[in-house]
Design a protein around this motif. Structure first.
Motif, PDB file in Angstrom:
ATOM      1  N   ILE A 122       0.827  -1.206   0.000  1.00 21.82           N
ATOM      2  CA  ILE A 122       0.000   0.000   0.000  1.00 21.82           C
ATOM      3  C   ILE A 122       0.862   1.256   0.000  1.00 21.82           C
ATOM      4  O   ILE A 122       2.038   1.235   0.361  1.00 21.82           O
ATOM      5  N   ASP A 123       0.237   2.357  -0.417  1.00 22.54           N
ATOM      6  CA  ASP A 123       0.880   3.662  -0.305  1.00 22.54           C
ATOM      7  C   ASP A 123       0.023   4.534   0.607  1.00 22.54           C
ATOM      8  O   ASP A 123      -0.930   4.050   1.234  1.00 22.54           O
ATOM      9  N   VAL A 124       0.321   5.818   0.679  1.00 19.20           N
ATOM     10  CA  VAL A 124      -0.360   6.673   1.657  1.00 19.20           C
ATOM     11  C   VAL A 124      -1.784   7.017   1.255  1.00 19.20           C
ATOM     12  O   VAL A 124      -2.519   7.625   2.045  1.00 19.20           O
ATOM     13  N   ARG A 210       9.483  -5.126   2.641  1.00 23.33           N
ATOM     14  CA  ARG A 210       8.594  -4.057   3.118  1.00 23.33           C
ATOM     15  C   ARG A 210       7.280  -4.037   2.327  1.00 23.33           C
ATOM     16  O   ARG A 210       7.239  -4.395   1.150  1.00 23.33           O
ATOM     17  N   TRP A 211       6.225  -3.541   3.011  1.00 23.27           N
ATOM     18  CA  TRP A 211       4.886  -3.504   2.433  1.00 23.27           C
ATOM     19  C   TRP A 211       4.515  -2.111   1.909  1.00 23.27           C
ATOM     20  O   TRP A 211       3.509  -1.965   1.229  1.00 23.27           O
ATOM     21  N   TRP A 212       5.278  -1.101   2.253  1.00 19.97           N
ATOM     22  CA  TRP A 212       4.825   0.276   2.104  1.00 19.97           C
ATOM     23  C   TRP A 212       5.649   1.043   1.073  1.00 19.97           C
ATOM     24  O   TRP A 212       6.872   0.923   1.021  1.00 19.97           O
ATOM     25  N   ASP A 213       4.953   1.884   0.299  1.00 18.14           N
ATOM     26  CA  ASP A 213       5.556   2.647  -0.800  1.00 18.14           C
ATOM     27  C   ASP A 213       5.773   4.091  -0.354  1.00 18.14           C
ATOM     28  O   ASP A 213       4.813   4.810  -0.062  1.00 18.14           O
ATOM     29  N   ASN A 214       7.027   4.520  -0.336  1.00 22.28           N
ATOM     30  CA  ASN A 214       7.387   5.883   0.068  1.00 22.28           C
ATOM     31  C   ASN A 214       7.760   6.771  -1.118  1.00 22.28           C
ATOM     32  O   ASN A 214       8.367   7.830  -0.929  1.00 22.28           O
TER      33      ASN A 214
END
Length: 265
Positions: A122-124, A210-214
């Protein structure tokens, strides 16, 4: 910076950053409701209950940066979470508004999205899915910070910390871990950025799993260096392979999804 305030400075993460940020400002103002020990050469110690508005105003006065680590960091009775994480955060933002809008790094949490599965990336823009009252309090904190930015121009980095500690202690943290060194790098980037705004940033190292998109926050120049993958063999040897059907293996929030709502009595 001339004076950097660190709230929650007596906690594990606060103690780690107290050492690493010693040269980041002329003065470190350290605060907690608990004992802070003896002051270092460039330290000011101020014991403070975040629920006390007058005390928080005194705490923020004269600061040009705030690293807000204070508050309840685990699931607990709602009354405790209410005082520290909701009322306390409101007090902090009102104090910042009254004292020149010092830039804030707010320690939000991965528990704002704890009910996403670990096979979801996921992303923000992903809707919040908090896994407990603690997670809900961080959702509130992000919304409060956004409102103060939109209404008053108060800049805040909303850092959804994964698992910030010396090294991962379970297999879930192979995805969620952020090293102390990488957090220090992020703090430096947040406070030196010419323009910050109010971004959500995933507080995670450069982990393979990692699961997260920065990608939305590349303008800050933060490039985490550490990778939890280097601990996988050690975790396999000491803990064995985790049960694939357990919450720790299924959900991004891990065992937090199983925490009860604690009664007030």
């Amino acid at each position: 910076m001339k004076r950097l305030l660190i709230t929650g400075a007596a906690g594990a993460l606060g103690r780690a950053m107290r050492v690493r940020l010693a040269s980041s400002a002329e003065t470190l103002r350290l605060s907690d409701i608990s004992d802070l020990g003896a002051a270092g050469p460039n330290e000011e110690l101020m014991q403070c209950d975040l629920g006390d508005a007058d005390a928080v105003h005194r705490l923020v006065e004269g600061c040009d940066g705030i690293l807000h680590l204070g508050g309840i960091s685990v699931e607990d009775k709602f009354s405790k979470i209410l005082n520290a994480n909701l009322l306390g955060l409101y007090n902090l933002y009102e104090a910042a508004r009254a004292h020149g809008h010092p830039r804030i790094l707010f320690a939000s949490s991965n528990h704002t999205v704890g009910f996403y599965r670990q096979d979801q990336h996921i992303d923000v823009t992903a809707p919040m899915r908090p896994d407990g009252l603690y997670g809900v309090s961080k959702c509130f904190g992000e919304a409060l910070a956004r409102m103060y930015f939109e209404k008053f121009g108060q800049e805040t980095a909303l850092v959804r910390i994964g698992s910030c500690m010396e090294k991962p202690s379970n297999h879930r943290m192979l995805s969620s871990w952020m090293s102390y060194s990488d957090f220090k790098l992020l703090i430096d980037c947040v406070f030196r950025a010419p323009m910050l705004g109010c971004p959500i940033i995933w507080g995670v190292s450069n982990n393979d799993a990692r699961w997260w998109d920065n990608s939305h926050a590349t303008y800050l120049g933060w490039k985490p260096q550490d990778n939890a993958e280097s601990y996988r063999a050690e975790l396999d040897a000491t803990l064995g392979r985790p049960d694939p059907t357990a919450p720790l293996s299924l959900y991004q929030g891990g065992n937090f999804i199983m925490d009860p709502i604690f009664p007030e009595k």
